[in-house]
Design a protein around this motif. Structure first.
Motif, PDB file in Angstrom:
ATOM      1  N   ASP A 138     -26.529  -3.419  41.658  1.00 30.40           N
ATOM      2  CA  ASP A 138     -27.883  -3.342  41.825  1.00 30.40           C
ATOM      3  C   ASP A 138     -28.341  -1.955  41.599  1.00 30.40           C
ATOM      4  O   ASP A 138     -29.466  -1.518  41.127  1.00 30.40           O
ATOM      5  N   ALA A 139     -27.524  -0.951  42.171  1.00 32.98           N
ATOM      6  CA  ALA A 139     -27.735   0.391  41.979  1.00 32.98           C
ATOM      7  C   ALA A 139     -27.870   1.040  40.399  1.00 32.98           C
ATOM      8  O   ALA A 139     -28.647   1.404  40.003  1.00 32.98           O
ATOM      9  N   LEU A 142     -30.901  -0.248  38.904  1.00 29.64           N
ATOM     10  CA  LEU A 142     -32.109   0.506  39.292  1.00 29.64           C
ATOM     11  C   LEU A 142     -31.897   1.913  38.599  1.00 29.64           C
ATOM     12  O   LEU A 142     -33.047   2.250  37.744  1.00 29.64           O
ATOM     13  N   GLY A 155     -36.328   0.617  44.816  1.00 29.22           N
ATOM     14  CA  GLY A 155     -35.693  -0.727  44.695  1.00 29.22           C
ATOM     15  C   GLY A 155     -35.837  -1.696  45.936  1.00 29.22           C
ATOM     16  O   GLY A 155     -36.767  -1.592  46.569  1.00 29.22           O
ATOM     17  N   ASP A 156     -34.997  -2.754  45.894  1.00 24.77           N
ATOM     18  CA  ASP A 156     -35.261  -3.534  46.912  1.00 24.77           C
ATOM     19  C   ASP A 156     -33.758  -3.632  47.842  1.00 24.77           C
ATOM     20  O   ASP A 156     -33.018  -3.006  47.276  1.00 24.77           O
ATOM     21  N   ASP A 169     -32.702   1.498  47.823  1.00 24.38           N
ATOM     22  CA  ASP A 169     -32.436   2.753  47.029  1.00 24.38           C
ATOM     23  C   ASP A 169     -33.694   3.013  46.398  1.00 24.38           C
ATOM     24  O   ASP A 169     -34.473   2.216  45.845  1.00 24.38           O
ATOM     25  N   THR A 171     -34.632   5.662  42.735  1.00 22.31           N
ATOM     26  CA  THR A 171     -34.123   6.451  41.812  1.00 22.31           C
ATOM     27  C   THR A 171     -35.208   6.903  40.941  1.00 22.31           C
ATOM     28  O   THR A 171     -36.314   6.453  40.672  1.00 22.31           O
TER      29      THR A 171
END
Length: 473
Positions: A138-139, A142, A155-156, A169, A171
């Motif tokens: 996920d990171a 992102l 992010g979610d 997060d 970014t």
């Protein structure tokens, strides 16, 4: 039947009627107020839900804006130059230390879980948490979005596979002078440090109230925070969109504001749902319907107790007033009885016939012994007779005029005749007056037998004629 017995039934009816009216009025008032109270409690709860939901949405917006400001400040100006300089000279430990010190200060102030500098390839260049050596999927996604778009990407919520912690997060790309992304700065937030504790607070004591954050995920909705009744539920509790009775499902399907439905437990709730601007998230503030009605019923119990006290007080006051009225009435009756006793004694001692007559029916309601003896009737017989039966020559068509004269003069003296039981006619002089008893009018007539007086008058008249004939005067 005694006088006291004659007033007992009317008073009982009066008490019953009065108390019935009061009790019905109190019951009706209590019923209406109870329903008004339920509506008032429900309206107050709806306003409370709306205020709480809007307040928490504003707080989340403010929190997101603060994170965006942090991202902007750390991707521009001097910090951007220092990052670009270090990217060109990654062995410059002093410059790296300068950057990490700055980010640690930011981490302490803004409560970030971690701050990382990531290469376009997804490699971790700097991490304030030395335990993080690899980014989750996920990171990485992102970071790629930020690199590709050249803009800040928020992010979610997602669950870290490595430590099962929830991450949120943000970014921001680090661009060179040619707007080419050379790295990305990732600001990692732990929702447990701020978002979840704040969201779980409720301004008033409640057994069921809570706020939820959720979003649509395909054909279901997923809750993004810990649920009050299911603590280990972040990103695990899902509701299919087919459950249209669920309040959260109604929210993602387009409903907003006050919604009545079922929550994730299947309990009936009243909710206020609002979408959080610039996100796919929805905020729901909810409370069990049973709790709302329980509060209303508690108030209703106090109201019932209060109205019961009112009924008891009304009954007590009524009884006291009636007892006072009864005492006054008994005193009046005693006074009337005394007067009647005196009147009866006077009537009994009188040598004249005394009649008490109802002016409406012309029936006798009382007569003394002299009247009974003179006319030859028993008292019971006389009290069943009328004026016309005793005085058959009286023109009854003139009775109203007769009463009028009595009222005008106060008393009226007339000469007339009474007929005895055996048919004998006796001349009488009648003194008539009107009086009131208990709001009713009566006529009292004192009839004097003038037979002897008339005889003496006739004898005197004859004597005068003889004297005149013989010139004795």
């Amino acid at each position: 039947m005694t006088d006291k017995e004659t007033i007992k039934e009317p008073e009982i009816r009066f008490i019953f009627f009065f108390l019935t009216v009061i009790i019905l009025a109190l019951i009706t008032g209590g019923y209406l107020y109870y329903h008004y109270n339920i509506q008032a409690v429900q309206a107050a709860k709806e306003i409370e839900l709306k205020v709480i939901a809007e307040l928490k949405v504003e707080q989340i917006q403010a929190w997101r804006n603060e994170r965006l400001i942090d991202a902007s400040r750390n991707s521009s100006g001097i910090i951007r130059k220092e990052i670009l300089q270090w990217l060109r000279s990654p062995t410059d430990h002093d410059l790296k230390k300068l950057l990490t010190n700055h980010w640690r200060e930011l981490q302490d102030n803004a409560k970030y879980q971690n701050i990382l500098l990531i290469s376009p390839a997804g490699q971790i260049l700097i991490s304030l948490d030395p335990g993080v050596v690899e980014l989750e999927t996920d990171a990485l996604q992102l970071v790629n979005r930020a690199i590709l778009t050249g803009h800040v990407v928020f992010g979610d919520f997602y669950r870290c596979i490595q430590n099962e912690r929830i991450h949120l997060d943000l970014t921001v790309p680090i661009l060179d002078d040619n707007e080419t992304p050379l790295a990305a700065l990732l600001l990692r937030t732990d929702p447990d440090n701020f978002l979840y504790p704040y969201k779980q607070t409720w301004p008033t004591p409640s057994d069921s109230a809570e706020t939820l954050i959720f979003r649509q995920n395909g054909q279901e909705i997923v809750f993004l925070n810990r649920l009050r009744q299911q603590p280990d539920s972040v990103l695990k509790t899902c509701i299919p969109l087919t459950e249209t009775g669920n309040s959260a499902v109604q929210g993602v399907m387009g409903k907003a504001g006050i919604i009545r439905g079922k929550d994730y437990r299947g309990e009936e709730v009243v909710s206020y749902i609002q979408q959080i601007p610039d996100t796919d998230w929805f905020m729901e503030a909810k409370i069990n319907t049973d709790e709302i009605f329980s509060e209303a019923q508690t108030r209703g119990g106090y109201i019932l107790l209060l109205f019961s006290l009112f009924v008891a007080m009304a009954a007590l006051v009524t009884i006291l007033l009636l007892n006072r009225r009864k005492s006054n009435l008994y005193r009046k009756l005693y006074s009337i009885e005394q007067q009647l006793s005196q009147s009866k004694a006077i009537m009994a001692a009188s040598s004249d016939a005394i009649f008490v007559t109802d002016p409406i029916t012309t029936r006798f309601v009382e007569a003394n012994d002299t009247a009974c003896i003179r006319l030859g009737y028993s008292r019971e017989e006389l009290l069943n007779m009328t004026v016309q039966e005793v005085n058959p020559i009286f023109p009854m068509e003139e009775w109203s005029q007769y009463l009028k004269k009595v009222h005008e003069k106060g008393n009226l003296l007339i000469e007339t005749f009474h007929q005895k039981r055996d048919g004998t006619i006796i001349p009488v002089e009648v003194n008539v007056r009107s009086f009131q008893v208990g709001g009713s009018e009566y006529l009292v007539s004192t009839a004097r037998d003038v037979t002897e007086r008339n005889r003496m008058g006739r004898e005197l008249w004859k004597f005068r004629r003889i004297c005149l004939q013989w010139n004795l005067f």
